[in-house]
Design an enzyme around this catalytic site. Sequence first.
Site, PDB file in Angstrom:
ATOM      1  N   GLU A  77       0.831  -1.210   0.000  1.00 20.28           N
ATOM      2  CA  GLU A  77       0.000   0.000   0.000  1.00 20.28           C
ATOM      3  C   GLU A  77       0.867   1.263   0.000  1.00 20.28           C
ATOM      4  O   GLU A  77       1.773   1.395   0.818  1.00 20.28           O
ATOM      5  CB  GLU A  77      -0.896  -0.025   1.253  1.00 20.28           C
ATOM      6  CG  GLU A  77      -1.848   1.126   1.366  1.00 20.28           C
ATOM      7  CD  GLU A  77      -2.927   1.112   0.301  1.00 20.28           C
ATOM      8  OE1 GLU A  77      -3.487   0.038   0.032  1.00 20.28           O
ATOM      9  OE2 GLU A  77      -3.199   2.183  -0.281  1.00 20.28           O
ATOM     10  N   GLY A 114      11.181  -1.734   3.198  1.00 19.40           N
ATOM     11  CA  GLY A 114      12.211  -1.412   2.224  1.00 19.40           C
ATOM     12  C   GLY A 114      12.140   0.035   1.769  1.00 19.40           C
ATOM     13  O   GLY A 114      11.680   0.913   2.521  1.00 19.40           O
ATOM     14  N   ASN A 115      12.532   0.248   0.504  1.00 19.11           N
ATOM     15  CA  ASN A 115      12.599   1.621  -0.005  1.00 19.11           C
ATOM     16  C   ASN A 115      11.257   2.352  -0.003  1.00 19.11           C
ATOM     17  O   ASN A 115      11.155   3.482   0.453  1.00 19.11           O
ATOM     18  CB  ASN A 115      13.155   1.603  -1.433  1.00 19.11           C
ATOM     19  CG  ASN A 115      14.636   1.324  -1.421  1.00 19.11           C
ATOM     20  OD1 ASN A 115      15.359   1.947  -0.661  1.00 19.11           O
ATOM     21  ND2 ASN A 115      15.077   0.380  -2.220  1.00 19.11           N
ATOM     22  N   ASP A 139      16.751  -7.494  -1.069  1.00 17.23           N
ATOM     23  CA  ASP A 139      17.489  -6.824  -2.151  1.00 17.23           C
ATOM     24  C   ASP A 139      18.746  -6.092  -1.650  1.00 17.23           C
ATOM     25  O   ASP A 139      19.627  -5.772  -2.441  1.00 17.23           O
ATOM     26  CB  ASP A 139      16.588  -5.790  -2.849  1.00 17.23           C
ATOM     27  CG  ASP A 139      15.315  -6.403  -3.387  1.00 17.23           C
ATOM     28  OD1 ASP A 139      15.302  -7.632  -3.593  1.00 17.23           O
ATOM     29  OD2 ASP A 139      14.332  -5.671  -3.601  1.00 17.23           O
ATOM     30  N   GLY A 182      16.081  -9.100  -6.678  1.00 14.80           N
ATOM     31  CA  GLY A 182      16.943  -7.978  -6.291  1.00 14.80           C
ATOM     32  C   GLY A 182      16.441  -6.649  -6.803  1.00 14.80           C
ATOM     33  O   GLY A 182      17.072  -5.614  -6.618  1.00 14.80           O
ATOM     34  N   TYR A 283       9.989 -16.522  -5.576  1.00 19.55           N
ATOM     35  CA  TYR A 283       9.630 -16.216  -4.179  1.00 19.55           C
ATOM     36  C   TYR A 283      10.244 -17.168  -3.151  1.00 19.55           C
ATOM     37  O   TYR A 283      10.155 -16.902  -1.958  1.00 19.55           O
ATOM     38  CB  TYR A 283       8.105 -16.170  -4.038  1.00 19.55           C
ATOM     39  CG  TYR A 283       7.559 -15.029  -4.846  1.00 19.55           C
ATOM     40  CD1 TYR A 283       7.543 -13.736  -4.349  1.00 19.55           C
ATOM     41  CD2 TYR A 283       7.141 -15.236  -6.154  1.00 19.55           C
ATOM     42  CE1 TYR A 283       7.111 -12.676  -5.106  1.00 19.55           C
ATOM     43  CE2 TYR A 283       6.702 -14.179  -6.925  1.00 19.55           C
ATOM     44  CZ  TYR A 283       6.686 -12.898  -6.395  1.00 19.55           C
ATOM     45  OH  TYR A 283       6.270 -11.838  -7.155  1.00 19.55           O
ATOM     46  N   LEU A 284      10.862 -18.261  -3.639  1.00 21.05           N
ATOM     47  CA  LEU A 284      11.557 -19.146  -2.683  1.00 21.05           C
ATOM     48  C   LEU A 284      12.591 -18.358  -1.903  1.00 21.05           C
ATOM     49  O   LEU A 284      12.923 -18.682  -0.760  1.00 21.05           O
ATOM     50  CB  LEU A 284      12.275 -20.263  -3.451  1.00 21.05           C
ATOM     51  CG  LEU A 284      11.398 -21.327  -4.083  1.00 21.05           C
ATOM     52  CD1 LEU A 284      12.228 -22.234  -4.964  1.00 21.05           C
ATOM     53  CD2 LEU A 284      10.728 -22.139  -2.982  1.00 21.05           C
ATOM     54  N   GLN A 285      13.100 -17.286  -2.545  1.00 19.03           N
ATOM     55  CA  GLN A 285      14.155 -16.486  -1.911  1.00 19.03           C
ATOM     56  C   GLN A 285      13.637 -15.689  -0.711  1.00 19.03           C
ATOM     57  O   GLN A 285      14.404 -15.233   0.125  1.00 19.03           O
ATOM     58  CB  GLN A 285      14.740 -15.499  -2.934  1.00 19.03           C
ATOM     59  CG  GLN A 285      15.495 -16.183  -4.044  1.00 19.03           C
ATOM     60  CD  GLN A 285      15.642 -15.323  -5.289  1.00 19.03           C
ATOM     61  OE1 GLN A 285      16.665 -14.734  -5.517  1.00 19.03           O
ATOM     62  NE2 GLN A 285      14.589 -15.245  -6.085  1.00 19.03           N
TER      63      GLN A 285
END
Length: 360
Positions: A77, A114-115, A139, A182, A283-285
């Site tokens: 959001e 995150g950003n 990332d 990333g 999405y495993l990451q």
Amino acid sequence: MSAKQRIGILTSGGDAPGLNAGIRAVSRTLINRYDMTVIGIEKGYKGLIENQHRILTANELSGILARGGTILGTSREKPFKDKDWKADSGFGAVDKIKKNYKNLRLDGLIVLGGNGTHTTAHLLAQEGLRIIGMPKTIDNDIVCTDITFGFYTALDVATNAIDRLHSTATSHNRVMIIEVMGHKAGWLTLYSGVAGGGDVIIIPEIPYDISCIAEHLKKRAAGGKEFSIVVVAEGAISITEKDYDKKTLKKIRSKMTGSISYQIAREIEASTGLEPRVTVLGYLQRGGIPCANDRLLATEFGTAAADMAAREDYGKMVALQNNKIVSVPLADVADKIKPVPMDDPMILAAKNVGTCLADN
Ligand code: F6P
């Protein structure tokens, strides 16, 4: 007797391993050390708009340290996405956030994200909210901090995947391409590529030259190594694409079949005659148990963020710089991303061990 302080906490953006460790650290420190009440806001900023929250109890904070995902839920959001948000006269997302923050009687808000999360946090701070940020993302692309939590677990997952590809690649003498997440930065790709011994590593910061990749693969084959591993960042671009503006690149990419790895596979096949196979890790990451490093980092960041709330040090993000926990103004973090710098030691290390970085 003065009333207990009330601090809100939310997780926003794509999830990352270590979020629950972070929630646990913030909340336990606020409750145990500072005798405050912690309000868990659900689904990121969405929960603040829609007034979805619950008080976090000791019971809920127990047994979550090693759990993946986030007990609070998350969303992407963006309350400021509508440029006319100021004209919403009390009914828009930003106004609802301000109203709910006030009605909840919050003394402060801690956001793990995150950003995008930190850009929103900065804008909300300008609207009068008392906010502290905690940098999480697989990332590792947030400025002003050396590292973000979530990165190390994703690095292990990607490295492990490259290891597994190695054995099947050698059995079949194949070129294996693996696409790593990333966003627009190459941290995860570069570091997993080096850790996994990738033969070619393609990151967004170094636009790829297909002739250089083809030459490297042919040279390996001629030298008796008929298999190769090519590690590709999801945000990789070619030397031709680097000169396009955002709109043109978007248009070209929308006509492409599959993600960038499939395009690189087609280009490798056309220029070498080899037939590559593609694995998109996806999405495993982001899922699963956080590694020890991410748990430690989230715990350190979380306790530091709680200390900042206790001393009313708002409008900042907690960060790690040169192995020290520090705080930096949200204004310095908002609207920026941290690409891999060309003098990053891992770039030099990759070149020294003979890895092709797809440039000349
Ligand atoms: O920011 C984390 C990340 O996993 C990026 O690596 C990736 O580009 C993006 O999120 C995927 O986002 P979504 O969950 O919205 O598909």
